[in-house]
Structure formats: structure tokens, C-alpha cells
Scaffold this active site. Sequence first.
Site, short mmCIF file in Angstrom:
data_model
loop_
_atom_site.label_atom_id
_atom_site.label_comp_id
_atom_site.label_asym_id
_atom_site.label_seq_id
_atom_site.Cartn_x
_atom_site.Cartn_y
_atom_site.Cartn_z
N ASP A 146 0.83 -1.36 -0.22
CA ASP A 146 0.13 -0.11 0.00
C ASP A 146 1.07 1.22 0.09
O ASP A 146 2.17 1.16 -0.56
CB ASP A 146 -0.96 -0.21 1.35
CG ASP A 146 -2.12 0.67 1.10
OD1 ASP A 146 -2.10 1.82 0.70
OD2 ASP A 146 -3.44 0.11 1.29
N HIS A 201 -4.11 6.12 3.34
CA HIS A 201 -4.49 5.06 2.73
C HIS A 201 -3.96 3.65 3.34
O HIS A 201 -4.79 2.80 3.74
CB HIS A 201 -4.18 5.17 1.20
CG HIS A 201 -5.00 4.05 0.44
ND1 HIS A 201 -4.60 2.59 0.14
CD2 HIS A 201 -6.34 4.21 -0.10
CE1 HIS A 201 -5.46 2.04 -0.63
NE2 HIS A 201 -6.51 2.94 -0.80
N SER A 530 -11.22 0.00 -1.67
CA SER A 530 -9.90 -0.17 -0.80
C SER A 530 -10.22 -0.40 0.59
O SER A 530 -9.50 -0.92 1.34
CB SER A 530 -9.17 1.35 -0.96
OG SER A 530 -8.42 1.39 -1.74
#
Length: 741
Positions: A146, A201, A530
Site C-alpha cells: 500500500d 490510505h 480499498s
Amino acid sequence: MANSRLSYYFLLSFVVALAIGLLCEAIDDDEERKVFIVYMGSLPEDKGYKAKSHHIRMLQALGKDKITGTMEETLVRSYTRSFNGFVARLTSREARKLENMEEVVSVFESRLYHTQTTKSWDYLGFSQDVLRNPPVESDIIIGSIDSGITPESESFSDQGLDNIPMKWKGVCEGGKNFTCNKKLIGAKSYTQESARDYSGHGTHTASTAAGREVPNTSFFGLANGTARGAVPGARIAAYKVCNLESCEGQAMLAAFDDAIADGVDIITISIGIGVPSNLSIDVISIGSFHAMEKGILTVQSGGNNGNDGLGSVTSIAPWLFTVAASSIDIKIINKLVLRNQHTLISTALNSFPTSINNISLVYGRIISSNCSESDARKCNPECVDPSLVKGKIVVCDALDDSGAMTVVTESGAAGVILSIRTNNSASFNVPLPSALLYDSDFSYVLSYLNSTRFPLARITKSEIVPLEKAPAVADFSGRGPNKILPQIFKPDITAPGIDILAAYSPFSGLSDYTDDDKRRSKFSIISGTSMACPHVAGAAAYLKSMHPLWSPSAIKSALMTTATPMNVSYNVDSELGYGAGQIDPLKALHPGLVYETFVHDYINMFCSLGSEGDKLLKIFRIKKSCPKGNLTSLKDLNYPSMVAPVDKDSAFNIQFSRIVKNVGRLPNSTYHAQITTGDSAIHVSVEPSILSFTQFRETKSFVLTVSGQWLNQDHISCSLVWSDGTYRVRSPILLYRNSIV
Ligand SMILES: *[C@@H]1O[C@H](CO)[C@@H](O)[C@H](O)[C@H]1NC(C)=O
Ligand SMILES: *[C@@H]1O[C@H](CO)[C@@H](O)[C@H](O)[C@H]1NC(C)=O
Ligand SMILES: *[C@@H]1O[C@H](CO)[C@@H](O)[C@H](O)[C@H]1NC(C)=O
Ligand SMILES: *[C@@H]1O[C@H](CO)[C@@H](O)[C@H](O)[C@H]1NC(C)=O
Ligand SMILES: *[C@@H]1O[C@H](CO)[C@@H](O)[C@H](O)[C@H]1NC(C)=O
Ligand SMILES: *[C@@H]1O[C@H](CO)[C@@H](O)[C@H](O)[C@H]1NC(C)=O
Ligand SMILES: *[C@@H]1O[C@H](CO)[C@@H](O)[C@H](O)[C@H]1NC(C)=O
Ligand SMILES: *[C@@H]1O[C@H](CO)[C@@H](O)[C@H](O)[C@H]1NC(C)=O
Ligand SMILES: *[C@@H]1O[C@H](CO)[C@@H](O)[C@H](O)[C@H]1NC(C)=O
Ligand SMILES: *[C@@H]1O[C@H](CO)[C@@H](O)[C@H](O)[C@H]1NC(C)=O
Ligand SMILES: *[C@@H]1O[C@H](CO)[C@@H](O)[C@H](O)[C@H]1NC(C)=O
């Protein structure tokens, strides 16, 4: 990450891909070198083999005059741990030369990919006090590929954890001022930056999968509760492959190379590419195949292109576990209350401390000293005059993702009212008090402005309201069918991915629209496939902690056959939206039977794929030649669901062969087939319709036949349930009209 941002990212990646396509046409010695992945399949068995020197020799063989610059500049990296290959800066002519070398399997350009809670686990019936297997759970390592991670986050505290599992072979090379611990056991960056997460994220996804329990968290008072992952006792290894803009394919493949060799158990990857692409050039398909060979399940987000319609799911390979995003039973909204007491519902995630009350609305020429009426109405750049909007709410006849949000934020106005494209299920994190309104509501505001001399309004802080039609697949969630392998069911499953609260990077702004938002938070609410992906990765890790010997496909099968089908009255794309349904991690502990798929099954499948299959056989260095005569067709891969495209206005008769394995609590069990069909013109039968097991791990095969006459429907849902009175092993059967994509 919220949808508007993402659609922009995906659009960008598509444009980049087109540009690459065009450039390749012109071959020129002086052409700029591009980054290529030179893929060489599995590593040779020979212990003395030195991969990197081999790669250098191959580059040298291109000829000195061809390689300008030093070897360091040309050879970007070598893959040496889990498979063989390297990354180099090459002209297309050099790339072609390498492709013709004996040891090379494929050469393809490194493309750009993009990144695509608390209450959510309770909603799945997975409470804080579920039965656990602590010693095994603490031995589970989740690899998160990620945008990096925030090592200081309370979600990654190692308080009370035992020593790092012996099997761990990875490193902590997070960069300066980056420390791992017994929770975050590894970190490595494949970008120019440290492994620290600057976007939020990677921190968010890793904490959703395996974060510790952090009580009393909230996002500015919203969604308060205990933030936690599925397996708080498991370990995390962070592989950073994305910077703020994008994720490079060659870096992602390097992360797989390491994660597999490091000893992770589950890989979670909330990254994808704009359009479905062939497996042989998709680094996630390639990396996850090697992971699967080593018993590691890779869970991937299905992509956020759902608004493009059917066929938009971008996670394709059958060994990947592809996740769609859906809602839980709540929704975040705020309100615009006009002076006439009319209240309109908005989807802004408005986390400012208080409502703004009794504020003047301004629209059109009155906000601009410079621009035409029509430019001013749209709040075009340089058309919003700070002195005219100070303390006011600006109304812009523009979409929320048009750039008007940034223009108004910079002007220093008190608030903004914008329209929004779709009935997006997600709320959007706004940089100033805002109302985001659908068409008819936005039109109401315009007519209100037209009908009153002193328009005034109130914009409220966001609140949480119940959502009756839940769970509902997010409009942005990538839809099936699978455009590349039409008889492989995608997406596989759905999990919460709307308005998820989880840990965040304190370096990242909070707004979905502008970097101008100076607020920071250790937790944030974001949406996307996600966010759904790590729910499934966490659930898979939980199953692995309870059933350490289960294969990746057994874990996937257990989660799919126990998933809860969703209500089609508000999930009109049915399985094309939600796959097998919403995950139920506790039910998946006891699936009764599992559908398993092994490397040799995939190899047989490649044999039926024509030239793409030949490439895949080569990629995976599979020496086995394909059998002559009847090949295992895609539909007969031992998948826990069945899907077939059907021609319009024709009669059809399709057979699916499957094998199930007894993993129930008793060696003796008898399962009966139960069929439901979604249309009276469709007939489904199973042979045999009773399966009797006498041993643990015994397997039985059956053939399911679907026949009928296709009429006008786009898709028809049927199902097969094997039931022994205790367990229900459910497989969706989906038929769709060939021409819908
Ligand atoms: C190191 O990280 C901590 C925590 O984020 C921060 O407070 C500190 O300022 C950093 N130090 C340096 C030298 O960057
Ligand atoms: C939760 O946090 C709030 C605000 O930070 C604080 O006032 C409250 O005492 C905390 N509650 C608990 C149970 O820790
Ligand atoms: C969340 O906050 C609300 C309002 O402050 C409070 O009534 C509620 O008890 C809190 N819930 C939890 C789980 O802390
Ligand atoms: C609202 O604002 C108007 C003008 O700015 C003012 O006359 C009025 O008293 C205000 N009303 C309330 C309830 O604050
Ligand atoms: C007016 O337009 C000019 C140029 O188009 C721009 O530089 C200026 O900032 C604008 N003035 C305002 C108040 O927006
Ligand atoms: C949005 O939702 C409302 C109410 O559910 C519905 O009436 C309207 O048609 C929807 N609009 C779009 C563009 O989907
Ligand atoms: C505003 O009012 C004028 C005059 O009544 C009318 O012509 C116009 O269509 C109205 N505009 C809107 C957006 O309602
Ligand atoms: C599905 O949703 C519809 C509309 O909300 C509702 O009437 C129906 O009862 C639901 N079906 C089930 C099985 O929950
Ligand atoms: C994908 O594979 C198919 C089948 O082999 C082939 O026809 C097509 O050209 C490939 N597309 C790309 C972009 O490589
Ligand atoms: C191949 O499959 C077809 C249709 O299922 C069957 O009729 C035929 O006998 C098979 N051929 C061989 C060699 O197995
Ligand atoms: C299982 O079934 C076999 C054959 O029907 C029988 O001999 C055996 O006793 C059964 N075992 C159990 C544990 O019920």
C-alpha cells in the site's frame, strides 16, 4: 479513498496508458528509455545461481553502445527471492531484444496503478469477544502492499504482544525516524520516500485488517466507538509501493517478491488499474500467483469504477480474492435548512465543530467583480471575489468534483453549496461547511434564490442516520462480469467500504477535494473498495488462525459459501455487484464443505486460454504441455460460484463440474442439493443430488446442469445449496446475456 478523487486517478491512469500505446508505435534509437519489467519466471533450483549477475550479463549482452549510462542507472532492481526477473530502463528495441532471449518469459512496461471502522465489524456479527485462538493468531502475518504506514498509530501498538514469529524473514527498513515493534514487524519502501504513510490510505487499510483495539475513537465526534481490525493479535508487515500520486507496477512486483519470501500469511492489496487487463501484463495477477503457490492468499479491491457500468471490475485472476464495497446500516448526512424552513439532505461529511446558522446565500454576479454571470454561477477559477463572499455561503452551479470546491475554499467563504453527480452512497470529506445536493434538491435551491430577496440558510454538522436499505453495494464499486475471463465470477464477495472509520496518517489532509485543508487527525472516515478489501483480508486471517492448515482457496471458499446474499430490490446488479454476498466471518469458521483449487487446476485452465494461456504457462515457467483433446474449460475450474454468458434468444445447456471436500465437524455427513432458480424458463439440476461422506477431508464430485431458453433478461440468479441439516454451503449461479458488456 473517496470516489471523486479516485475516478480522477483512474481517468489519469487511462490517459497515461493511451499515451504509452502511442509512443510505442515510434521506434527510435534516441527514444527515451522507459521502465520495463523483464520477467523470467520461477527461480532456478540451482543453489549457486546468482540472479543479479545474470541480469547484468543480459543487459551487457545488449551491446555497450546501446546501454548509455551506468549499469546502476539502467538496472532499476532485480527480483531474486520468490521469482526471477528484473526492472530496467530500456528503449522498446532493447525490450524486444531481451524478449527474444531464451531465459526471458515476457517483457512489459511497468504501468501505474492507483489506490482505490469500527462499527463495520459489529455489523458483520463479528463482535470484540469472538472466540479466538491467541497463540496462532499472534503467529499470523498480514502483508499490506500500500502507501506505507504510520508506525506511531495506537492501532499498531505492540503492548502485550509476544515475540515476533520465528518464521518472519523480513526487515524493518522504514527509513529515518521509523521504528517497527512487535505489532508492525516489518516495513520497506519501494518508492523514493520512506515507508511512512503520507496519504493515510495504507494506515487506514492495515488498521482495518489487523489494527489493535483503540477505545473511544471518533472522527471529530462522529462514528465514536472502538476502532479495531479483525485480528488485533496478528502482525503487520508494510510494503510501501505508492506515493501520493500513484503506485508503480515494477515496485508492486518487488513487494510481492519480498512479502512471499518474508513469510507473510495473507496479502492485502487495495490497489488497481483503470481498466481490466490481461493477466500476463498485470503485476498483481503475477505476484499473487506466486503467493498462491506458496499458500498465501491475496485479497484485492475490485476497483472503484462502478459508475462505468457492468464489466468495470478490475481484479480478474481466479486465485485473487476480489472484494466489492457495500454499506452498513447507517449513513452519514448533513442538512441544508433554508430560511423558508425547507430542509434538504446533503452527503457532505461536514466535521466542523458546529453548524453555521442564518448565513446569506450568494450566487452569480454578486460574488464576482470580474466574470460573466455564467462563469460566476459556476464559480470558475478567479471568479470568486474574496471580499464579496466573506461570511457568506456561495452557491455554485457546478459538480462537487469540478474544482469549484477548491475555488470557494480559497476565497475564504463561510460555506458552499454544490451539486453531486450520482446518488453516491458515500459521504465526502469537505474542507469547509458544505451542502452537496442531488439534482432536484439543487434545483430547489436555485429557485429559492430566485424567489426571495434575502436568502438565508443553515448548514448542519454531519450526523449518522439509519440506512434502511442495507447492505447496499456502493455505486462506485466495480461491477462484474469479468471482461477478461468471462466464466470466472468477479467480484467474489462484498464487505463494508462506505464511510469507514480507521487509523489515518497525521501527515495527510482530511479533505477529499483539496490539499488546502490544514486539519489533521489520527483517524479518518473514508470510502472505497480499498476499505472493503482489508475487511476480507482480516476475516481471512481470522479463519487462518482458527484453521492453520487450510489452503488459500479453502479460506476463500469458506467465506464465499457462507456469505449472506443481498436484497436484489435495491442491489439491482445482483451477483454482478456483490459476488457471493456480504462476508460473515463467524459462519465461515464452519463451512461444512469447501471448493478447493490448486496450482495444477490453474495450469489446466491456462491450456484453454489460447495465446494468453500460452503466455501464462511461460510466465510461470510451467514445463507441462497441455493435454491433447478436451481441455478443462474456464467454467469447470473448481470455483465456489458458477457463471456463464449466454447468447440472446437461444436455447442453452451448460454443465459445470465441481469437487467439494468435507471439512465439517463430523466425518459422517450427508448433503442434499437444494436449487433455487430465478426464472421459470431456467432449469437447474445436480448429479448426484446427494453426497455422502464418511471421512474428514474426503472429496466428492458432481455436475450441475443449467438449461433453458434465454429471453430478454440481462442476468438471472440461481443458486445451489448443499445442506446436511447443519451446514449450508451456498454457491451462486449467475447467467448473463453475452451482449451486456
Ligand atoms: C520523528 O517522528 C516523531 C513522530 O512522528 C516526530 O514527533 C518527530 O518530530 C520526528 N523527528 C524527526 C527528526 O523527524
Ligand atoms: C473519550 O474521549 C473524550 C474526548 O476525547 C473524553 O472526554 C472522554 O472522557 C473519553 N471517554 C473514555 C471512556 O475514555
Ligand atoms: C458516542 O457519543 C455519543 C454522544 O456524545 C454518546 O452518547 C455515546 O455514548 C458515545 N458512544 C460511545 C460508544 O462512546
Ligand atoms: C438572521 O440574520 C438577519 C440578517 O443578517 C438578521 O436580521 C436576523 O435577526 C437573524 N436571525 C436570527 C434568528 O439570528
Ligand atoms: C480578475 O481577473 C484577473 C485576471 O483574469 C485576476 O488576476 C484577478 O485576480 C481577478 N480578480 C478577482 C477579484 O478575482
Ligand atoms: C437518487 O435517489 C433518489 C431517491 O432514492 C431517486 O429518486 C433519484 O432518481 C436518484 N437519482 C439518481 C441520479 O440516481
Ligand atoms: C427565475 O425567475 C425568472 C423570472 O420569474 C424566471 O424567468 C427564471 O426562469 C427563474 N430561474 C430559475 C432558475 O428558476
Ligand atoms: C428487500 O427489500 C424490499 C424493499 O426494501 C423489502 O420490501 C423486502 O422485504 C426485502 N426482502 C428481504 C428478504 O429482506
Ligand atoms: C489480451 O489477450 C488476448 C487473448 O490472448 C489478446 O487477443 C489481446 O491482444 C491481449 N490484450 C493485450 C492488451 O495484451
Ligand atoms: C470431448 O467433449 C465432448 C463434449 O463434452 C465429448 O462429446 C467428446 O467425447 C470428448 N472427447 C474426448 C476425447 O474426451
Ligand atoms: C460412519 O458411517 C459408517 C458407514 O455408514 C459407519 O460404519 C460408522 O460407524 C459411522 N461413524 C460414525 C462416527 O457415525
